[in-house]
Design a protein around this motif. Structure first.
Motif, PDB file in Angstrom:
ATOM      1  N   GLN A  43       0.860  -1.176   0.000  1.00  0.00           N
ATOM      2  CA  GLN A  43       0.000   0.000   0.000  1.00  0.00           C
ATOM      3  C   GLN A  43       0.895   1.223   0.000  1.00  0.00           C
ATOM      4  O   GLN A  43       2.004   1.181   0.540  1.00  0.00           O
ATOM      5  CB  GLN A  43      -0.909   0.023   1.227  1.00  0.00           C
ATOM      6  CG  GLN A  43      -1.889  -1.108   1.263  1.00  0.00           C
ATOM      7  CD  GLN A  43      -2.729  -1.067   2.527  1.00  0.00           C
ATOM      8  OE1 GLN A  43      -2.511  -0.256   3.407  1.00  0.00           O
ATOM      9  NE2 GLN A  43      -3.703  -1.936   2.614  1.00  0.00           N
ATOM     10  N   PRO A  44       0.439   2.306  -0.576  1.00  0.00           N
ATOM     11  CA  PRO A  44       1.254   3.515  -0.541  1.00  0.00           C
ATOM     12  C   PRO A  44       1.415   3.995   0.895  1.00  0.00           C
ATOM     13  O   PRO A  44       0.559   3.772   1.733  1.00  0.00           O
ATOM     14  CB  PRO A  44       0.438   4.520  -1.359  1.00  0.00           C
ATOM     15  CG  PRO A  44      -0.957   4.008  -1.329  1.00  0.00           C
ATOM     16  CD  PRO A  44      -0.854   2.510  -1.214  1.00  0.00           C
ATOM     17  N   ASN A  45       2.532   4.633   1.163  1.00  0.00           N
ATOM     18  CA  ASN A  45       2.760   5.180   2.488  1.00  0.00           C
ATOM     19  C   ASN A  45       1.929   6.446   2.627  1.00  0.00           C
ATOM     20  O   ASN A  45       2.220   7.460   2.029  1.00  0.00           O
ATOM     21  CB  ASN A  45       4.243   5.486   2.694  1.00  0.00           C
ATOM     22  CG  ASN A  45       4.515   6.011   4.083  1.00  0.00           C
ATOM     23  OD1 ASN A  45       3.606   6.192   4.889  1.00  0.00           O
ATOM     24  ND2 ASN A  45       5.769   6.253   4.379  1.00  0.00           N
ATOM     25  N   LEU A  46       0.882   6.379   3.416  1.00  0.00           N
ATOM     26  CA  LEU A  46      -0.024   7.507   3.600  1.00  0.00           C
ATOM     27  C   LEU A  46       0.236   8.257   4.890  1.00  0.00           C
ATOM     28  O   LEU A  46      -0.532   9.126   5.269  1.00  0.00           O
ATOM     29  CB  LEU A  46      -1.473   7.008   3.573  1.00  0.00           C
ATOM     30  CG  LEU A  46      -1.911   6.337   2.283  1.00  0.00           C
ATOM     31  CD1 LEU A  46      -3.307   5.747   2.437  1.00  0.00           C
ATOM     32  CD2 LEU A  46      -1.858   7.301   1.116  1.00  0.00           C
ATOM     33  N   ALA A  47       1.327   7.910   5.564  1.00  0.00           N
ATOM     34  CA  ALA A  47       1.629   8.562   6.832  1.00  0.00           C
ATOM     35  C   ALA A  47       1.865  10.049   6.621  1.00  0.00           C
ATOM     36  O   ALA A  47       2.462  10.469   5.632  1.00  0.00           O
ATOM     37  CB  ALA A  47       2.860   7.923   7.459  1.00  0.00           C
TER      38      ALA A  47
END
Length: 129
Positions: A43-47
């Motif tokens: 998953q893309p890093n959404l942090a």
């Protein structure tokens, strides 16, 4: 009317969980309905630590949950008005502004708790239905 078209568009976004905010492209489904075994995988890093993005994300999750509650109570044809959604976002924004800048107890931490609680609730609901 234009207002009805905007409300319909918002209703469709809520229904499809395809929220797109002004500060990021974000779908609450990415984080809120990810199985625990897949959290963080492919998953893309959404942090982020940007308050505006966290407010948008938290509001989107809460909107989706409130729509489920309203529909369970009043029927499938019901949804939140654009005004109610804006009030919810404003409320979340006020909450964010009240946090002090403390690393271990911040709005960022509260956002993580919301994501975890939402994922847990989704898993529990899947088991019951």
């Amino acid at each position: 009317t234009k207002a009805q078209q905007l409300i319909k568009l918002h209703h469709d976004e809520v229904e499809n969980c395809s929220f797109s905010t002004t500060s990021s492209n974000y779908s609450p489904t990415m984080q809120s309905e990810t199985p625990w075994s897949a959290v963080g995988l492919q998953q893309p890093n959404l942090a982020t630590n940007r308050t505006d993005i966290m407010v948008d994300r938290n509001s989107a999750i809460l909107e989706r949950l409130l729509v489920k509650v309203v529909r369970a109570r009043d029927g499938e044809g019901c949804f939140l008005s654009a005004s109610a959604c804006q009030q919810l976002r404003n409320y979340v924004s006020v909450i964010a502004s009240l946090y002090n800048d403390v690393h271990f107890h911040s709005f960022e931490h509260a956002s993580h708790v919301l994501l975890s609680a939402n994922s847990l609730i989704n898993e529990m609901l899947k088991e019951n239905y």
